[in-house]
Structure formats: C-alpha cells, structure tokens
Scaffold this motif. Structure first.
Motif, short mmCIF file in Angstrom:
data_model
loop_
_atom_site.label_atom_id
_atom_site.label_comp_id
_atom_site.label_asym_id
_atom_site.label_seq_id
_atom_site.Cartn_x
_atom_site.Cartn_y
_atom_site.Cartn_z
N GLY A 30 0.81 -1.22 0.00
CA GLY A 30 0.00 0.00 0.00
C GLY A 30 0.84 1.26 0.00
O GLY A 30 2.07 1.24 0.10
N TYR A 34 -0.88 4.82 4.41
CA TYR A 34 -1.96 3.90 4.77
C TYR A 34 -1.40 2.63 5.42
O TYR A 34 -2.03 2.06 6.32
N GLU A 55 -0.68 3.44 -8.14
CA GLU A 55 -1.74 2.47 -7.83
C GLU A 55 -1.72 1.20 -8.68
O GLU A 55 -1.81 0.10 -8.15
N ARG A 58 1.28 -0.98 -8.05
CA ARG A 58 1.12 -1.60 -6.74
C ARG A 58 0.14 -2.78 -6.84
O ARG A 58 0.37 -3.86 -6.28
N VAL A 74 -3.86 -5.74 0.41
CA VAL A 74 -3.63 -4.41 -0.16
C VAL A 74 -4.47 -3.45 0.65
O VAL A 74 -5.68 -3.68 0.80
N SER A 76 -6.18 0.31 1.67
CA SER A 76 -6.70 1.60 1.18
C SER A 76 -7.30 2.32 2.37
O SER A 76 -7.85 1.67 3.26
N PRO A 80 -12.20 0.65 0.09
CA PRO A 80 -11.25 0.40 -1.00
C PRO A 80 -11.90 0.47 -2.38
O PRO A 80 -11.20 0.51 -3.40
N MET A 85 -8.01 1.35 -4.11
CA MET A 85 -7.26 0.23 -4.66
C MET A 85 -8.08 -0.92 -5.24
O MET A 85 -7.57 -1.69 -6.06
#
Ligand code: SAM
Length: 256
Positions: A30, A34, A55, A58, A74, A76, A80, A85
C-alpha cells in the motif's frame, strides 16, 4: 489477495473482517501513509510501501505476490472501492499480461469494505447524507477537468447533496474556486456545508459553514466536503454547535 478498507483512521472504525485480513497477511501492500495507519505489524510480515500515484503498479505487484502463493493484503483508506485500490486491482487483473494471466486469474480475491470519508464526516456532522447524494472526486489526475465541471454542474442542478473528495491540492489551487462558482450557480448562500478534515484521526476537525461563507482556505487533500441540497438544514446541538441533516422525505412546501 484481500483488498482491505481501513476506514478513515479511527481504530474503532476498522471492521473486524479488515483486522482479520491484516492479521492473516504475509505481505502488506500500500501507499506509505496507509500502511502506517494499518500497523503495527509482526516481524514475520513483509511491508511493500510505495508512492501515492503508483496504484496500478502496486496492484500488479500484489497480484504477482498472491499468484506466487503468498497471502497478501492491499490497504486503502476509507472504502477500497471508492477512489481507491479495489478498482486498481480489478484493472490490473483485467489487463494481466498473457504470460501471467492464468496465474493472476487463479488468485482468490476478495474486497473488505471500509467506512468512507464522506460517511465518517457525515456521522460527525449529523446526517447530511440522509437523502439522495452524489460522490465526486475533484482531482483531475485521472480524468479531464472539463468532465469534472460538467458532472459537478449536473449533480448540483439535480439538487443532490454533494460529497466532494480530493477537493483541492497545492498543485491546482484555482480549481476549487472554480468548483465553488459552479456550485453557487445552483445552491443558495445559506446551504450548509460540512468541512471534514482528518476525520477519525488525531488532528480531526469538522466544521459546518454556510456555502456563502465557504472559502478555499483550509480545504486540502485531507479534507472531504459535503455540500447540502435545497432541503439540508442545521439544528442546534446541546454543546452549542450545529448539526446538519437532510430530511428523509421532501416536505410538501419544499421544491420537487
Ligand atoms: C483517493 S481518495 C480515497 C478515498 C477513500 N477510499 C475513502 O473511501 O474515504 C482521498 C480523498 O479522500 C478524502 N479523505 C480520505 N480520508 C479522509 C479523512 N480521514 N478525513 C477527511 N477526508 C478524507 C479526502 O478528500 C482525500 O483527498
């Protein structure tokens, strides 16, 4: 691979399912801020932190890790699926390169929802999202500014309450002033506006002002705005401040 919504920041606003996914993960992927918000993590968990604008890269990294058999979270902020994400992961999966597509599509993927910034600010302010509302991002990083202006004008003319994310950054100081101009063409100066900054975090501030008094000062990328509709009103609170709310139904004397 679990895409986890962290909520706005307050620990009590993190869903148990999100907490469990974070505890289960071998790898946490992330944006730096975050990942810090989601911690602390155990020594056996690997953190993969990156810059805010990366983004898609990732998302691909997370899918590649999961396809190798790792358990990945992951993270956010907020939800999310809202400007975050989950869509990036879907986009990366949809565009998976041929040589990895089979492996990536085989990943067990899930999304854990979170409390979004507008919901958090709305709860602090009362109930401004009590009737129909529209969620818009004012950032032109990922869409052209003329699209933003058109959507803002349509939503404002449709008398929807407006929840505005990414309202202003140092890189685009004039755009928020222009957004305000558009909104004021459709809403009166007494319209209540909720300005939530760092909601659920240590430096939280939530203010309710009149649209006529709203200026770009103090509105930045850590701020979410809720602009009321024609029926949104304020109400005195016991502590001397104000509540803002939008009634569930239109009163007979309210505009249609
Ligand atoms: C890229 S969007 C991510 C939104 C996030 N996924 C959500 O559901 O809240 C970032 C924007 O969300 C808003 N935001 C996120 N967290 C916030 C908070 N704690 N307080 C106020 N606004 C916040 C700000 O408008 C910020 O510019």
């Amino acid at each position: 691979l679990t895409v986890v919504g962290l909520g706005p920041g307050a620990e009590g606003w993190l869903a148990p399912a999100a907490r469990a996914a974070l505890a289960d993960a071998q790898d946490i992927v992330g944006y730096r801020t975050y990942v810090a918000l989601a911690g602390p993590f155990r020594g056996d968990q690997t953190l993969h932190v990156s810059d805010n604008r990366e983004e898609l890269q990732r998302a691909r990294h997370a899918l590649a890790l999961a396809a190798r058999g790792r358990t990945v979270a992951v993270v956010s902020s907020g939800d999310p699926g809202i400007f975050a994400m989950a869509a990036a992961v879907m986009e990366a999966l949809d565009g998976a390169p041929k040589d990895v597509a089979r492996a990536w599509h085989g990943v067990a993927l899930s999304v854990v929802p979170g409390i979004s910034a507008a919901q958090a600010a709305a709860a602090r302010a009362g109930a401004p999202l009590g009737h129909d509302f529209c969620v818009l991002s004012l950032s032109d990083n990922l869409k052209p500014w003329d699209v933003i202006e058109r959507r803002l004008a349509l939503a404002a003319s449709g008398d929807l309450v407006l929840a505005l994310y990414n309202p202003a950054s140092q890189a685009r100081p004039h755009q928020f002033a222009r957004a305000l101009e558009i909104i004021r063409e459709h809403r009166g100066p007494d319209t209540p506006v909720v300005i939530g900054r760092d909601v659920g975090r240590a430096d939280e501030s939530v203010r309710i002002v009149r649209l006529g008094d709203l200026t770009p000062d103090g509105v930045d990328m850590r701020t979410v705005l809720i602009v009321g509709s024609s029926t949104t009103r304020t109400l005195a609170r016991a502590d001397g401040g104000l509540w803002a709310y939008t009634p569930r139904s239109y009163a007979t004397d309210a505009p249609p």
